[in-house]
Structure formats: structure tokens, C-alpha cells
Design a protein around this motif. Structure first.
Motif, PDB file in Angstrom:
ATOM      1  N   VAL A 193       0.846  -1.200   0.000  1.00  0.00           N
ATOM      2  CA  VAL A 193       0.000   0.000   0.000  1.00  0.00           C
ATOM      3  C   VAL A 193       0.879   1.247   0.000  1.00  0.00           C
ATOM      4  O   VAL A 193       0.586   2.227  -0.693  1.00  0.00           O
ATOM      5  N   HIS A 194       1.967   1.203   0.754  1.00  0.00           N
ATOM      6  CA  HIS A 194       2.895   2.340   0.786  1.00  0.00           C
ATOM      7  C   HIS A 194       3.514   2.566  -0.600  1.00  0.00           C
ATOM      8  O   HIS A 194       3.596   3.707  -1.068  1.00  0.00           O
ATOM      9  N   ARG A 195       3.941   1.500  -1.278  1.00  0.00           N
ATOM     10  CA  ARG A 195       4.498   1.628  -2.632  1.00  0.00           C
ATOM     11  C   ARG A 195       3.438   2.163  -3.599  1.00  0.00           C
ATOM     12  O   ARG A 195       3.728   2.999  -4.456  1.00  0.00           O
ATOM     13  N   ALA A 196       2.216   1.685  -3.453  1.00  0.00           N
ATOM     14  CA  ALA A 196       1.133   2.172  -4.317  1.00  0.00           C
ATOM     15  C   ALA A 196       0.871   3.653  -4.063  1.00  0.00           C
ATOM     16  O   ALA A 196       0.619   4.414  -5.006  1.00  0.00           O
ATOM     17  N   THR A 197       0.941   4.084  -2.808  1.00  0.00           N
ATOM     18  CA  THR A 197       0.759   5.500  -2.481  1.00  0.00           C
ATOM     19  C   THR A 197       1.820   6.348  -3.174  1.00  0.00           C
ATOM     20  O   THR A 197       1.516   7.420  -3.698  1.00  0.00           O
ATOM     21  N   ALA A 198       3.053   5.867  -3.191  1.00  0.00           N
ATOM     22  CA  ALA A 198       4.128   6.613  -3.870  1.00  0.00           C
ATOM     23  C   ALA A 198       3.818   6.742  -5.362  1.00  0.00           C
ATOM     24  O   ALA A 198       3.978   7.819  -5.948  1.00  0.00           O
ATOM     25  N   LEU A 199       3.360   5.666  -5.982  1.00  0.00           N
ATOM     26  CA  LEU A 199       3.019   5.722  -7.397  1.00  0.00           C
ATOM     27  C   LEU A 199       1.814   6.623  -7.647  1.00  0.00           C
ATOM     28  O   LEU A 199       1.839   7.456  -8.558  1.00  0.00           O
ATOM     29  N   LEU A 200       0.777   6.493  -6.833  1.00  0.00           N
ATOM     30  CA  LEU A 200      -0.414   7.331  -6.986  1.00  0.00           C
ATOM     31  C   LEU A 200      -0.065   8.804  -6.813  1.00  0.00           C
ATOM     32  O   LEU A 200      -0.576   9.657  -7.546  1.00  0.00           O
ATOM     33  N   SER A 201       0.806   9.093  -5.868  1.00  0.00           N
ATOM     34  CA  SER A 201       1.200  10.474  -5.619  1.00  0.00           C
ATOM     35  C   SER A 201       1.914  11.069  -6.829  1.00  0.00           C
ATOM     36  O   SER A 201       1.788  12.265  -7.107  1.00  0.00           O
ATOM     37  N   ALA A 202       2.628  10.245  -7.569  1.00  0.00           N
ATOM     38  CA  ALA A 202       3.300  10.721  -8.784  1.00  0.00           C
ATOM     39  C   ALA A 202       2.271  11.174  -9.822  1.00  0.00           C
ATOM     40  O   ALA A 202       2.539  12.105 -10.585  1.00  0.00           O
ATOM     41  N   TYR A 203       1.104  10.556  -9.845  1.00  0.00           N
ATOM     42  CA  TYR A 203       0.042  10.969 -10.769  1.00  0.00           C
ATOM     43  C   TYR A 203      -0.507  12.348 -10.414  1.00  0.00           C
ATOM     44  O   TYR A 203      -1.010  13.049 -11.282  1.00  0.00           O
ATOM     45  N   TYR A 204      -0.442  12.699  -9.156  1.00  0.00           N
ATOM     46  CA  TYR A 204      -1.073  13.929  -8.683  1.00  0.00           C
ATOM     47  C   TYR A 204      -0.055  15.005  -8.303  1.00  0.00           C
ATOM     48  O   TYR A 204      -0.413  16.020  -7.752  1.00  0.00           O
ATOM     49  N   HIS A 205       1.193  14.780  -8.577  1.00  0.00           N
ATOM     50  CA  HIS A 205       2.313  15.709  -8.514  1.00  0.00           C
ATOM     51  C   HIS A 205       2.496  16.516  -7.236  1.00  0.00           C
ATOM     52  O   HIS A 205       3.571  16.515  -6.689  1.00  0.00           O
ATOM     53  N   LEU A 206       1.492  17.215  -6.761  1.00  0.00           N
ATOM     54  CA  LEU A 206       1.726  18.177  -5.692  1.00  0.00           C
ATOM     55  C   LEU A 206       1.398  17.677  -4.291  1.00  0.00           C
ATOM     56  O   LEU A 206       1.722  18.349  -3.325  1.00  0.00           O
ATOM     57  N   HIS A 207       0.734  16.533  -4.177  1.00  0.00           N
ATOM     58  CA  HIS A 207       0.401  16.053  -2.841  1.00  0.00           C
ATOM     59  C   HIS A 207       0.316  14.526  -2.809  1.00  0.00           C
ATOM     60  O   HIS A 207       0.219  13.886  -3.843  1.00  0.00           O
ATOM     61  N   THR A 208       0.345  13.997  -1.613  1.00  0.00           N
ATOM     62  CA  THR A 208       0.256  12.558  -1.429  1.00  0.00           C
ATOM     63  C   THR A 208      -1.158  12.091  -1.749  1.00  0.00           C
ATOM     64  O   THR A 208      -2.134  12.701  -1.336  1.00  0.00           O
ATOM     65  N   MET A 209      -1.256  11.009  -2.503  1.00  0.00           N
ATOM     66  CA  MET A 209      -2.550  10.418  -2.843  1.00  0.00           C
ATOM     67  C   MET A 209      -2.531   8.972  -2.352  1.00  0.00           C
ATOM     68  O   MET A 209      -1.759   8.157  -2.850  1.00  0.00           O
ATOM     69  N   ASN A 254      -9.430  13.352 -19.548  1.00  0.00           N
ATOM     70  CA  ASN A 254      -8.512  13.735 -18.482  1.00  0.00           C
ATOM     71  C   ASN A 254      -9.085  13.384 -17.111  1.00  0.00           C
ATOM     72  O   ASN A 254      -8.354  13.006 -16.198  1.00  0.00           O
ATOM     73  N   ASP A 255     -10.402  13.490 -16.989  1.00  0.00           N
ATOM     74  CA  ASP A 255     -11.035  13.224 -15.699  1.00  0.00           C
ATOM     75  C   ASP A 255     -11.039  11.743 -15.322  1.00  0.00           C
ATOM     76  O   ASP A 255     -11.335  11.408 -14.175  1.00  0.00           O
ATOM     77  N   THR A 256     -10.705  10.880 -16.260  1.00  0.00           N
ATOM     78  CA  THR A 256     -10.625   9.452 -15.932  1.00  0.00           C
ATOM     79  C   THR A 256      -9.262   9.102 -15.322  1.00  0.00           C
ATOM     80  O   THR A 256      -8.985   7.930 -15.079  1.00  0.00           O
ATOM     81  N   ARG A 257      -8.458  10.098 -15.025  1.00  0.00           N
ATOM     82  CA  ARG A 257      -7.110   9.853 -14.490  1.00  0.00           C
ATOM     83  C   ARG A 257      -7.126   9.069 -13.183  1.00  0.00           C
ATOM     84  O   ARG A 257      -6.182   8.356 -12.885  1.00  0.00           O
ATOM     85  N   HIS A 258      -8.197   9.204 -12.418  1.00  0.00           N
ATOM     86  CA  HIS A 258      -8.256   8.458 -11.156  1.00  0.00           C
ATOM     87  C   HIS A 258      -8.265   6.955 -11.442  1.00  0.00           C
ATOM     88  O   HIS A 258      -7.602   6.182 -10.762  1.00  0.00           O
ATOM     89  N   ARG A 259      -8.987   6.565 -12.475  1.00  0.00           N
ATOM     90  CA  ARG A 259      -9.032   5.133 -12.822  1.00  0.00           C
ATOM     91  C   ARG A 259      -7.709   4.702 -13.439  1.00  0.00           C
ATOM     92  O   ARG A 259      -7.241   3.591 -13.212  1.00  0.00           O
ATOM     93  N   ASP A 260      -7.081   5.595 -14.216  1.00  0.00           N
ATOM     94  CA  ASP A 260      -5.748   5.300 -14.755  1.00  0.00           C
ATOM     95  C   ASP A 260      -4.766   5.033 -13.613  1.00  0.00           C
ATOM     96  O   ASP A 260      -3.972   4.090 -13.668  1.00  0.00           O
ATOM     97  N   ALA A 261      -4.817   5.885 -12.608  1.00  0.00           N
ATOM     98  CA  ALA A 261      -3.908   5.740 -11.462  1.00  0.00           C
ATOM     99  C   ALA A 261      -4.152   4.421 -10.745  1.00  0.00           C
ATOM    100  O   ALA A 261      -3.204   3.698 -10.401  1.00  0.00           O
ATOM    101  N   LEU A 262      -5.407   4.073 -10.527  1.00  0.00           N
ATOM    102  CA  LEU A 262      -5.712   2.790  -9.876  1.00  0.00           C
ATOM    103  C   LEU A 262      -5.232   1.619 -10.717  1.00  0.00           C
ATOM    104  O   LEU A 262      -4.698   0.635 -10.185  1.00  0.00           O
ATOM    105  N   HIS A 263      -5.403   1.717 -12.020  1.00  0.00           N
ATOM    106  CA  HIS A 263      -4.949   0.659 -12.925  1.00  0.00           C
ATOM    107  C   HIS A 263      -3.439   0.433 -12.781  1.00  0.00           C
ATOM    108  O   HIS A 263      -2.974  -0.708 -12.766  1.00  0.00           O
ATOM    109  N   SER A 264      -2.691   1.518 -12.686  1.00  0.00           N
ATOM    110  CA  SER A 264      -1.238   1.412 -12.556  1.00  0.00           C
ATOM    111  C   SER A 264      -0.810   0.919 -11.179  1.00  0.00           C
ATOM    112  O   SER A 264       0.178   0.192 -11.056  1.00  0.00           O
TER     113      SER A 264
END
Length: 147
Positions: free
Chosen positions: A15-31, A61-71
């Protein structure tokens, strides 16, 4: 492991590794995984209610949340995925119900549905706002305009 057993160190590390990857999708804050799932749920609810026509060109562009989950999904342990998969499946089913396949662009409808990022090949069934706002030509037939 059963569903009642607590997560172990490996699960939390994934989960921690996934948080790091998800945060990269959102650039400015932890996701976090939870926050990304909530963001996908909020977007699905918006699509169900009707997408504002003036923002139609931003829909992909708004489907980025699903893109992030997919990754992030493959990074999670099997146990974490198993615990969260029913929630993701339910959101995906709602998204499919609130959308339709776009007009094919050199691909058959079945080829589009088989794409790993299938949500990228769909458009909302309902839109709100000014009926004169132009919609993408791939949104065919046009969505129902609701107010």
C-alpha cells in the motif's frame, strides 16, 4: 489468510508503494489508495448525474483516477487487491452503466472493450449545461441532455 485476518507488513508495504506511485500521478500532494478510490467514486457519481457539456473535452482527463488505480493495482499484494476488488468492480460497473462506448476510431466495439484501459473508450450518457456546447464527435449518438 482469511478476510478477517489483519493485514501484515507485506500488505502495508505494498500500500505504501502504491501510495508513492499514486502520488506521482497527482504531482503536488500525497494520494493514498483510499483517496484515489474515493476520487474515482466521486467522478463516477458525477458521470451518473450528468457531465457538464462545457467540460466534455476534459472527460478523458477526468478518468485519471481510474488510470492511477490501474497502474497501482499490480503493486498491491494479492490480499489487498482481494479486499478492495469488490469496491473497484462495483464502481466500474456503475461507470459502465452511466457511459456508452465511443464511436469506433479504427477499432471495433469489442476491440475497444478489450483494451486494458477500457474506461478511456467510453463517454457519458448524460450531459448538463448549455445544449449549444459542442460535444466530441466520438460521443455518438449524442448523450441525453438533462438539467
Amino acid at each position: 489468510m482469511t478476510e478477517d485476518e489483519p493485514l501484515d507488513a507485506e500488505d502495508y508495504a505494498s500500500v505504501h508503494r502504491a501510495t508513492a506511485l499514486l502520488s506521482a500521478y497527482y504531482h503536488l500532494h500525497t494520494m493514498t489508495l483510499n483517496a484515489c478510490m474515493e476520487a474515482w467514486a466521486e467522478f463516477v457519481a458525477e458521470v451518473e448525474e450528468g457531465v457538464e457539456a462545457m467540460w466534455a473535452w476534459e472527460f478523458d482527463n477526468d478518468t485519471r483516477h481510474r488510470d492511477a488505480l490501474h497502474s497501482a493495482w499490480p503493486i498491491l499484494t494479492e490480499r489487498v487487491r482481494a479486499l478492495r476488488q469488490p469496491e473497484l468492480d462495483a464502481l466500474d460497473a456503475r461507470f459502465r452503466a452511466a457511459t456508452a462506448p465511443i464511436k469506433p476510431l479504427g477499432m471495433s466495439a469489442s476491440e475497444m472493450a478489450a483494451q486494458p484501459r477500457w474506461w478511456r473508450w467510453r463517454y457519458p450518457l448524460r450531459v448538463t449545461g448549455d445544449p449549444a456546447d459542442e460535444l466530441p464527435p466520438t460521443w455518438s449518438p449524442p448523450p441525453l441532455h438533462v438539467d
